[in-house]
Motif scaffolding. Structure first.
Motif, PDB file in Angstrom:
ATOM      1  N   TYR A 121       0.801  -1.225   0.000  1.00  0.00           N
ATOM      2  CA  TYR A 121       0.000   0.000   0.000  1.00  0.00           C
ATOM      3  C   TYR A 121       0.834   1.276   0.000  1.00  0.00           C
ATOM      4  CZ  TYR A 121      -3.198   3.497   2.087  1.00  0.00           C
ATOM      5  OH  TYR A 121      -3.922   4.626   2.359  1.00  0.00           O
ATOM      6  N   GLU A 122       1.831   1.340   0.893  1.00  0.00           N
ATOM      7  CA  GLU A 122       2.608   2.565   1.029  1.00  0.00           C
ATOM      8  C   GLU A 122       3.462   2.830  -0.214  1.00  0.00           C
ATOM      9  OE1 GLU A 122       2.296   4.784   3.294  1.00  0.00           O
ATOM     10  OE2 GLU A 122       1.065   3.712   4.734  1.00  0.00           O
ATOM     11  N   ALA A 123       4.102   1.799  -0.737  1.00  0.00           N
ATOM     12  CA  ALA A 123       4.886   1.974  -1.957  1.00  0.00           C
ATOM     13  C   ALA A 123       3.985   2.362  -3.123  1.00  0.00           C
ATOM     14  CB  ALA A 123       5.646   0.694  -2.281  1.00  0.00           C
ATOM     15  N   ALA A 124       2.780   1.813  -3.153  1.00  0.00           N
ATOM     16  CA  ALA A 124       1.836   2.140  -4.224  1.00  0.00           C
ATOM     17  C   ALA A 124       1.489   3.625  -4.223  1.00  0.00           C
ATOM     18  CB  ALA A 124       0.568   1.301  -4.073  1.00  0.00           C
ATOM     19  N   LYS A 125       1.349   4.218  -3.047  1.00  0.00           N
ATOM     20  CA  LYS A 125       1.029   5.649  -2.966  1.00  0.00           C
ATOM     21  C   LYS A 125       2.100   6.484  -3.647  1.00  0.00           C
ATOM     22  CE  LYS A 125       0.486   6.333   1.449  1.00  0.00           C
ATOM     23  NZ  LYS A 125       0.143   6.989   2.727  1.00  0.00           N
ATOM     24  N   GLU A 126       3.346   6.112  -3.448  1.00  0.00           N
ATOM     25  CA  GLU A 126       4.446   6.860  -4.047  1.00  0.00           C
ATOM     26  C   GLU A 126       4.403   6.781  -5.574  1.00  0.00           C
ATOM     27  OE1 GLU A 126       6.643   8.732  -2.505  1.00  0.00           O
ATOM     28  OE2 GLU A 126       5.954   8.255  -0.480  1.00  0.00           O
ATOM     29  N   TYR A 127       4.155   5.582  -6.096  1.00  0.00           N
ATOM     30  CA  TYR A 127       4.117   5.420  -7.551  1.00  0.00           C
ATOM     31  C   TYR A 127       2.895   6.114  -8.163  1.00  0.00           C
ATOM     32  CZ  TYR A 127       7.927   2.026  -7.354  1.00  0.00           C
ATOM     33  OH  TYR A 127       9.155   1.422  -7.168  1.00  0.00           O
ATOM     34  N   GLN A 128       1.794   6.137  -7.431  1.00  0.00           N
ATOM     35  CA  GLN A 128       0.612   6.847  -7.926  1.00  0.00           C
ATOM     36  C   GLN A 128       0.911   8.331  -8.086  1.00  0.00           C
ATOM     37  OE1 GLN A 128      -3.275   5.639  -6.001  1.00  0.00           O
ATOM     38  NE2 GLN A 128      -1.927   4.196  -4.944  1.00  0.00           N
ATOM     39  N   GLU A 129       1.572   8.900  -7.093  1.00  0.00           N
ATOM     40  CA  GLU A 129       1.907  10.327  -7.146  1.00  0.00           C
ATOM     41  C   GLU A 129       2.928  10.624  -8.241  1.00  0.00           C
ATOM     42  OE1 GLU A 129       3.243  11.398  -3.282  1.00  0.00           O
ATOM     43  OE2 GLU A 129       1.322  10.961  -2.299  1.00  0.00           O
ATOM     44  N   GLN A 130       3.894   9.743  -8.393  1.00  0.00           N
ATOM     45  CA  GLN A 130       4.979   9.976  -9.342  1.00  0.00           C
ATOM     46  C   GLN A 130       4.539   9.826 -10.798  1.00  0.00           C
ATOM     47  OE1 GLN A 130       8.431   7.558  -8.590  1.00  0.00           O
ATOM     48  NE2 GLN A 130       9.607   8.423 -10.284  1.00  0.00           N
ATOM     49  N   PHE A 131       3.676   8.832 -11.064  1.00  0.00           N
ATOM     50  CA  PHE A 131       3.347   8.507 -12.455  1.00  0.00           C
ATOM     51  C   PHE A 131       1.882   8.721 -12.815  1.00  0.00           C
ATOM     52  CE2 PHE A 131       7.073   5.817 -11.465  1.00  0.00           C
ATOM     53  CZ  PHE A 131       7.937   6.266 -12.460  1.00  0.00           C
ATOM     54  N   GLY A 132       1.069   9.237 -11.884  1.00  0.00           N
ATOM     55  CA  GLY A 132      -0.331   9.461 -12.188  1.00  0.00           C
ATOM     56  C   GLY A 132      -1.138   8.184 -12.309  1.00  0.00           C
ATOM     57  N   LEU A 133      -0.669   7.122 -11.647  1.00  0.00           N
ATOM     58  CA  LEU A 133      -1.402   5.858 -11.642  1.00  0.00           C
ATOM     59  C   LEU A 133      -2.510   5.915 -10.593  1.00  0.00           C
ATOM     60  CD1 LEU A 133       1.694   3.477 -11.885  1.00  0.00           C
ATOM     61  CD2 LEU A 133       0.168   4.200 -13.740  1.00  0.00           C
ATOM     62  N   VAL A 134      -3.404   4.929 -10.616  1.00  0.00           N
ATOM     63  CA  VAL A 134      -4.525   4.915  -9.681  1.00  0.00           C
ATOM     64  C   VAL A 134      -4.615   3.553  -8.994  1.00  0.00           C
ATOM     65  CG1 VAL A 134      -5.868   6.622 -10.969  1.00  0.00           C
ATOM     66  CG2 VAL A 134      -6.142   4.188 -11.498  1.00  0.00           C
ATOM     67  N   SER A 135      -5.225   3.557  -7.825  1.00  0.00           N
ATOM     68  CA  SER A 135      -5.461   2.311  -7.091  1.00  0.00           C
ATOM     69  C   SER A 135      -6.769   1.696  -7.557  1.00  0.00           C
ATOM     70  CB  SER A 135      -5.516   2.580  -5.588  1.00  0.00           C
ATOM     71  OG  SER A 135      -5.971   1.434  -4.905  1.00  0.00           O
ATOM     72  N   ALA A 136      -6.705   0.426  -7.944  1.00  0.00           N
ATOM     73  CA  ALA A 136      -7.921  -0.290  -8.327  1.00  0.00           C
ATOM     74  C   ALA A 136      -8.479  -1.089  -7.159  1.00  0.00           C
ATOM     75  CB  ALA A 136      -7.637  -1.234  -9.498  1.00  0.00           C
ATOM     76  N   ALA A 137      -7.632  -1.411  -6.171  1.00  0.00           N
ATOM     77  CA  ALA A 137      -8.088  -2.184  -5.010  1.00  0.00           C
ATOM     78  C   ALA A 137      -7.061  -2.085  -3.898  1.00  0.00           C
ATOM     79  CB  ALA A 137      -8.315  -3.645  -5.390  1.00  0.00           C
ATOM     80  N   ASP A 138      -7.512  -1.820  -2.676  1.00  0.00           N
ATOM     81  CA  ASP A 138      -6.682  -1.876  -1.473  1.00  0.00           C
ATOM     82  C   ASP A 138      -7.190  -3.044  -0.641  1.00  0.00           C
ATOM     83  OD1 ASP A 138      -5.143   0.401  -2.106  1.00  0.00           O
ATOM     84  OD2 ASP A 138      -6.718   1.710  -1.345  1.00  0.00           O
ATOM     85  N   ILE A 139      -6.340  -4.030  -0.432  1.00  0.00           N
ATOM     86  CA  ILE A 139      -6.765  -5.299   0.159  1.00  0.00           C
ATOM     87  C   ILE A 139      -6.070  -5.499   1.501  1.00  0.00           C
ATOM     88  CG2 ILE A 139      -6.804  -7.801  -0.173  1.00  0.00           C
ATOM     89  CD1 ILE A 139      -6.569  -7.144  -3.239  1.00  0.00           C
ATOM     90  N   PRO A 140      -6.817  -5.646   2.606  1.00  0.00           N
ATOM     91  CA  PRO A 140      -6.188  -5.855   3.912  1.00  0.00           C
ATOM     92  C   PRO A 140      -5.522  -7.221   4.014  1.00  0.00           C
ATOM     93  CG  PRO A 140      -8.559  -6.098   4.090  1.00  0.00           C
ATOM     94  CD  PRO A 140      -8.293  -5.622   2.694  1.00  0.00           C
ATOM     95  N   SER A 141      -4.342  -7.259   4.578  1.00  0.00           N
ATOM     96  CA  SER A 141      -3.617  -8.514   4.790  1.00  0.00           C
ATOM     97  C   SER A 141      -2.779  -8.371   6.048  1.00  0.00           C
ATOM     98  CB  SER A 141      -2.727  -8.838   3.587  1.00  0.00           C
ATOM     99  OG  SER A 141      -2.008 -10.024   3.786  1.00  0.00           O
ATOM    100  N   PHE A 142      -3.345  -8.789   7.175  1.00  0.00           N
ATOM    101  CA  PHE A 142      -2.718  -8.546   8.471  1.00  0.00           C
ATOM    102  C   PHE A 142      -2.058  -9.793   9.081  1.00  0.00           C
ATOM    103  CE2 PHE A 142      -6.403  -5.347   9.074  1.00  0.00           C
ATOM    104  CZ  PHE A 142      -5.745  -4.420   8.277  1.00  0.00           C
ATOM    105  N   ASP A 143      -1.913 -10.870   8.299  1.00  0.00           N
ATOM    106  CA  ASP A 143      -1.482 -12.131   8.901  1.00  0.00           C
ATOM    107  C   ASP A 143       0.019 -12.374   8.805  1.00  0.00           C
ATOM    108  OD1 ASP A 143      -1.529 -12.407   6.197  1.00  0.00           O
ATOM    109  OD2 ASP A 143      -2.447 -14.393   6.175  1.00  0.00           O
ATOM    110  N   ALA A 144       0.792 -11.443   8.259  1.00  0.00           N
ATOM    111  CA  ALA A 144       2.231 -11.656   8.127  1.00  0.00           C
ATOM    112  C   ALA A 144       2.989 -10.364   8.431  1.00  0.00           C
ATOM    113  CB  ALA A 144       2.578 -12.148   6.719  1.00  0.00           C
ATOM    114  N   PRO A 145       3.081  -9.969   9.706  1.00  0.00           N
ATOM    115  CA  PRO A 145       3.804  -8.736  10.046  1.00  0.00           C
ATOM    116  C   PRO A 145       5.256  -8.818   9.620  1.00  0.00           C
ATOM    117  CG  PRO A 145       3.442 -10.075  11.997  1.00  0.00           C
ATOM    118  CD  PRO A 145       2.623 -10.695  10.909  1.00  0.00           C
ATOM    119  N   ALA A 146       5.855  -7.673   9.321  1.00  0.00           N
ATOM    120  CA  ALA A 146       7.252  -7.633   8.891  1.00  0.00           C
ATOM    121  C   ALA A 146       8.186  -7.835  10.075  1.00  0.00           C
ATOM    122  CB  ALA A 146       7.548  -6.300   8.217  1.00  0.00           C
TER     123      ALA A 146
END
Length: 288
Positions: free
Chosen positions: A202-227
């Motif tokens: 999600y966070e990396a996607a925000k950067e690329y959206q701002e840089q290249f004018g891309l858009v999010s098609a889906a934000d999917i929660p996934s909380f089962d594998a913390p870093a």
């Protein structure tokens, strides 16, 4: 793009690691065994060699000068300092080979928002978790992909070896997966039209959206594998020191300060805040 931060001593260590890997001995050299002057069993006493990524903003990335920075980088340096080691050398790797490089002794630790999974635990050990999160599908404004169902029959980019790849294999069975070594290469493919979308955190996607004018098609929660920080299986003292440093960084507010710096406006996962500030069940952020 990725700066290889080798000094003469590091070159010697790298050459030795490569020789051991070719001979099938991995990282079993005497230099990696714990001793009085090297209690953590580091490749080189007093230096932590880190396998990371140079293109995973805001977690780990190289700045305009080629230096590694980001949330994970600053957090790990703080934790390493608490463990008594201030010389921390980051080196860029493809994510698909990062854990193997840690396991065979080429690096002391892997730091790159690496999700902790049972499968990965077969290769390496992990510190306690310090991050968790959302996965995002990004695409061009005119791709016609508006949600996860819109991926049916489409070419979807994933970085090989990531949680996104594993998730896509399991859940996007009607999409044609195209594997890339890193996010930058995949985003270039989206912009050129050779793939229809890319699946990343999600966070990396925000950067690329701002840089290249891309858009999010889906934000999917996934909380089962913390870093967590990835370390070789035979480093109990190193693991204990990292966990102690992480706990201190969370309790004294350092983790919170770094999170606010690198993820402004994002939901705050409360399980990593000082105990006095924890009020409810958290909603974590993202990992690979």
């Amino acid at each position: 793009m990725i700066k290889l931060n080798f000094r003469p001593a590091a070159l010697a260590a790298a050459a030795l690691a490569a020789l051991l890997a070719l001979s099938g001995c991995g990282g079993s050299s005497a230099s990696s065994s714990p001793s009085a002057d090297n209690p953590y069993g580091l490749i080189e006493s007093g230096t932590i060699r880190v396998a990371s990524l140079g293109d995973s903003k805001p977690y780990t990335f190289t700045d305009a000068s080629g230096n590694f920075t980001g949330f994970d980088v600053e957090l790990f340096k703080d934790v390493a300092h608490r463990a008594g080691v201030d010389n921390v050398v980051f080196t860029g790797q493809d994510f698909s080979g990062l854990l193997a490089a840690v396991a065979n002794g080429q690096f002391d630790v892997g730091v790159a928002a690496i999700g902790i999974t049972d499968k990965r635990k077969e290769t390496v050990d992990f510190s306690d978790g310090y991050l968790a999160g959302y996965l995002t599908v990004i695409t061009t404004k005119n791709s016609g992909i508006n949600d996860a169902d819109g991926l049916n029959g489409k070419r979807l980019g994933v970085v090989q070896g990531t949680l996104q790849e594993a998730y896509a294999v399991k859940n996007f069975t009607s999409a044609q997966l195209v594997r890339f070594p890193d996010n930058n290469t995949a985003i270039s493919a989206v912009n050129s039209g050779s793939v229809d979308a890319h699946f990343l955190d999600y966070e990396a996607a925000k950067e690329y959206q701002e840089q290249f004018g891309l858009v999010s098609a889906a934000d999917i929660p996934s909380f089962d594998a913390p870093a967590g920080f990835a370390i070789a299986k035979d480093k109990p003292a190193f693991k204990e020191a990292l966990n102690k440093g992480l706990a201190e960084a969370m309790e004294d507010g350092t983790w919170k300060k770094l999170y606010e710096k690198w993820f402004p406006g994002s939901p705050m996962p409360e399980q990593y805040l000082p105990k006095a500030e924890q009020t409810s069940s958290p909603a974590p952020t993202a990992s690979k």
